[in-house]
Write a protein that holds these residues in place. Sequence first.
Motif, PDB file in Angstrom:
ATOM      1  N   GLN A 239       4.144  -1.629   3.060  1.00 55.94           N
ATOM      2  CA  GLN A 239       4.177  -1.730   4.517  1.00 55.94           C
ATOM      3  C   GLN A 239       3.592  -0.447   5.093  1.00 55.94           C
ATOM      4  O   GLN A 239       4.076   0.639   4.775  1.00 55.94           O
ATOM      5  N   PRO A 240       2.577  -0.536   5.938  1.00 54.77           N
ATOM      6  CA  PRO A 240       2.008   0.694   6.505  1.00 54.77           C
ATOM      7  C   PRO A 240       2.944   1.290   7.553  1.00 54.77           C
ATOM      8  O   PRO A 240       3.639   0.576   8.276  1.00 54.77           O
ATOM      9  N   ARG A 241       2.969   2.602   7.652  1.00 54.14           N
ATOM     10  CA  ARG A 241       3.793   3.266   8.670  1.00 54.14           C
ATOM     11  C   ARG A 241       3.236   3.012  10.079  1.00 54.14           C
ATOM     12  O   ARG A 241       3.978   2.823  11.029  1.00 54.14           O
ATOM     13  N   ASP A 242       1.910   3.032  10.175  1.00 56.00           N
ATOM     14  CA  ASP A 242       1.241   2.856  11.470  1.00 56.00           C
ATOM     15  C   ASP A 242       0.212   1.739  11.350  1.00 56.00           C
ATOM     16  O   ASP A 242       0.000   1.179  10.264  1.00 56.00           O
ATOM     17  N   ALA A 262       1.759  -1.921  12.364  1.00 58.34           N
ATOM     18  CA  ALA A 262       2.717  -1.133  11.584  1.00 58.34           C
ATOM     19  C   ALA A 262       3.809  -2.036  11.034  1.00 58.34           C
ATOM     20  O   ALA A 262       4.234  -3.001  11.676  1.00 58.34           O
ATOM     21  N   ARG A 263       4.217  -1.718   9.820  1.00 59.97           N
ATOM     22  CA  ARG A 263       5.330  -2.392   9.127  1.00 59.97           C
ATOM     23  C   ARG A 263       5.010  -3.819   8.681  1.00 59.97           C
ATOM     24  O   ARG A 263       5.916  -4.527   8.225  1.00 59.97           O
ATOM     25  N   GLU A 264       3.775  -4.257   8.769  1.00 58.59           N
ATOM     26  CA  GLU A 264       3.470  -5.605   8.266  1.00 58.59           C
ATOM     27  C   GLU A 264       3.519  -5.591   6.739  1.00 58.59           C
ATOM     28  O   GLU A 264       2.998  -4.678   6.083  1.00 58.59           O
ATOM     29  N   ARG A 265       4.107  -6.618   6.185  1.00 55.55           N
ATOM     30  CA  ARG A 265       4.238  -6.705   4.729  1.00 55.55           C
ATOM     31  C   ARG A 265       2.910  -7.181   4.122  1.00 55.55           C
ATOM     32  O   ARG A 265       2.368  -8.225   4.512  1.00 55.55           O
ATOM     33  N   THR A 280      -2.785  -9.724   3.209  1.00 55.93           N
ATOM     34  CA  THR A 280      -1.639 -10.032   4.060  1.00 55.93           C
ATOM     35  C   THR A 280      -0.981 -11.316   3.596  1.00 55.93           C
ATOM     36  O   THR A 280      -1.521 -12.063   2.766  1.00 55.93           O
ATOM     37  N   PHE A 293      -0.613   3.989   2.946  1.00 58.47           N
ATOM     38  CA  PHE A 293       0.549   3.281   2.422  1.00 58.47           C
ATOM     39  C   PHE A 293       1.311   4.198   1.460  1.00 58.47           C
ATOM     40  O   PHE A 293       0.764   4.616   0.432  1.00 58.47           O
ATOM     41  N   GLU A 295       3.436   3.398  -0.606  1.00 57.52           N
ATOM     42  CA  GLU A 295       3.606   2.712  -1.888  1.00 57.52           C
ATOM     43  C   GLU A 295       2.355   2.800  -2.774  1.00 57.52           C
ATOM     44  O   GLU A 295       2.402   2.443  -3.960  1.00 57.52           O
TER      45      GLU A 295
END
Length: 346
Positions: A239-242, A262-265, A280, A293, A295
Amino acid sequence: MPRRTPIAAPPTDPVRGRLRRGVALLTAAAMLTACVSTREARIGGDDGDACRPQLVALDSTGNFFAEDILRGAAVGAVSGALIGGLLAAATGQRGSGIAAGAAIGAVGGGVVGGTAGYLSARQQQATDQASLNLAVAGDLAAENAQLDRTQFAFDQLMDCRFRSAEQIRADLRSGRLARPQAAAAMDNIRARTQRDIQLAQTINGQIASRGAQFDTAIDSIAPDVKQAAAQPTRAVPAQPRDAVKLYLRPDAASPEVAQLPARERVTLRPARNGFAQVETSSGVRGYAAAQSFPEARRLEARPAVAEGGDVRSLAASNIARRDNFAESVGTAERLTAQGQGFELAS
């Protein structure tokens, strides 16, 4: 003066005669197949397409792969048809049985000519293992150079198409185009891009066919190279921060095709140049800077490919180049099918 008695022609074997005619037809068909494809048939005439130079460049690079593939397939198929037909005749079959034998032989011959034929020919020409390695290395170097040209041509063509779509959006926002005209122009660009990708898929298929020939040689000369390249890469959820921009390829200079909130899985896979391949949940795929990311540090880096002149390095880089081109075509195909990058509203 005594009259000469004409020499009687030897009796003809109708089975062998039909077989010879069949092989001749197969040869002619193979030769015609190699000749009927013209640039106009593949990409059409010049109709004012703004990306025509890039399209012609991509089409031209495909000639290298098509010519050699067709030559090898024609030789393999004709020799296979001859062997298959003779075997059928030798076992007492007639008519359709011989035709079936020739057809089966042609299929088998095409496969052998397209995979083992290259290595076999090089082995016959080589005097020892060192000369075989040197010959295959030279062929791989030429193949890699052409793959680079094809990759560059495809990248330039896709850049032109996606930037043309962005220009239509800009013209709509500024009022230079009314919405109906903008929609028609966007439909035209997307349709052209889909045809471009069909051409690229054809070239990719030809590259894969030639790659099968090289893979047979690589398996014989350096089997561990292919084994290392075949290792699957693990996807990592993230999930990206921004908000994060997605690009057409792993290059910040390439067209932007989407923007992640932001926060999209999403899921990540390793890419090149400090980028990750992002997908996505809805199936949109593109590339983003891996540092976007947290992760991404868990991604398994792609093995570094040494760009040396020895046969092992050339083999590894050949496999990587083929994979990269297939990935590029697949990404563009998926984006175009989804309409991503071809929306009127940005």
